[in-house]
Write an enzyme that holds these catalytic residues in place. Structure first.
Site, PDB file in Angstrom:
ATOM      1  N   SER A  54      52.426  38.753  34.623  1.00  0.00           N
ATOM      2  CA  SER A  54      52.390  39.206  36.015  1.00  0.00           C
ATOM      3  C   SER A  54      53.614  38.670  36.734  1.00  0.00           C
ATOM      4  CB  SER A  54      51.120  38.687  36.704  1.00  0.00           C
ATOM      5  OG  SER A  54      51.171  38.899  38.098  1.00  0.00           O
ATOM      6  N   TYR A  81      45.252  31.815  38.351  1.00  0.00           N
ATOM      7  CA  TYR A  81      45.783  33.079  37.844  1.00  0.00           C
ATOM      8  C   TYR A  81      47.282  32.946  37.581  1.00  0.00           C
ATOM      9  CZ  TYR A  81      47.057  37.992  37.529  1.00  0.00           C
ATOM     10  OH  TYR A  81      47.558  39.198  37.104  1.00  0.00           O
TER      11      TYR A  81
END
Length: 254
Positions: free
Chosen positions: A137, A150
């Site tokens: 990401s 995350y």
């Protein structure tokens, strides 16, 4: 990478980016196996005509191994693994109760990726050719402070991908890392984040990049470049400060 004749397993592809990429691979002519945790979604996806839909929970090693055995029995020519599974949970680090969410995030995003890779690496090495595509990401390079675990998990997958590529050198197995920016996978996502990249546009750019020869080590769509290169470009501190405004979404800050 010739995407027209691959046999591809996408794990965690029952919705969003994963499902769209599965459709794109199938549309290009590849044989596609979709793996996911939810049986109801898999049943619906199977009706689309994918080669196989297999249930797999990446947090459970036995589940991963059962899925591997089923996939390789049906598709011994499997040559591409895409590890899509991930959860994204806000956490308030001032509250120790966040730890459960941190555990779940790391177990799914980082350890889940490793479990899937470990399950299929011997097969790909034995073939002498193949591709592993991990999914990280932009947040792994430019953290979103409201979702710390995350960000940490995706940074971990990036580092793991780099090491895996080096360790598999000479085996014929290539490693590519897909780095998405914010992608609007539903109309609600687009409403909440108008800057998010449209799913169809994202998928088109990804498939074009995968066709590049040789396959890039990092699949970077234009929308993620500002995140990937923020430190190099001297914009890191400013962008993290902007993203820190997201802390207002935490219940304790409201």
């Amino acid at each position: 990478m010739d995407i027209s004749n691959r046999t591809v397993l996408l794990v965690g592809a029952t919705s969003g980016i994963g499902l769209e990429l599965a459709r794109r691979f199938a549309g290009a002519g590849s044989t596609v196996i979709v793996g996911g945790r939810r049986a109801d979604l898999l049943d619906r996806i199977a009706a689309e005509g994918f080669a196989t839909a297999v249930r797999v929970d990446v947090t459970d090693r036995d589940s991963v191994d059962r899925a591997r055995d089923a996939v390789l029995l049906a598709h011994p020519d499997l040559d591409t693994i895409v590890t899509m599974s991930g959860v994204m949970i806000p956490e308030d680090l001032r509250d120790p109760a966040h730890f459960g969410d941190a555990e779940r995030t790391i177990d799914t995003n980082l350890l889940g990726t490793i479990r899937v890779i470990d399950a299929f690496t011997p097969h790909l090495i034995a073939r002498g050719a193949g591709t592993v595509i991990t999914v990280t990401s932009g947040i792994g390079f430019l953290p979103f402070p409201a979702m710390p675990s995350y960000a940490a998990s995706k940074a971990g997958v990036h580092a793991y991908s780099e090491a895996l590529r080096v360790q598999l050198a000479g085996t014929g197995v290539e490693v590519a890392e897909l780095v998405p920016p914010a992608v609007a996978t539903t109309p609600e996502h687009a409403r909440i984040n108008p800057r998010a990249l449209a799913l169809a546009d994202f998928a088109t750019e990804v498939m074009d990049l995968l066709r590049t020869e040789p396959t890039p080590h990092e699949i970077l769509v234009r929308g993620v470049l500002m995140h990937r290169w923020a430190e190099r470009d001297g914009t890191y501190a400013e962008l993290v400060a902007q993203r820190s405004q997201g802390l207002a979404m935490l219940p304790s800050r409201q």
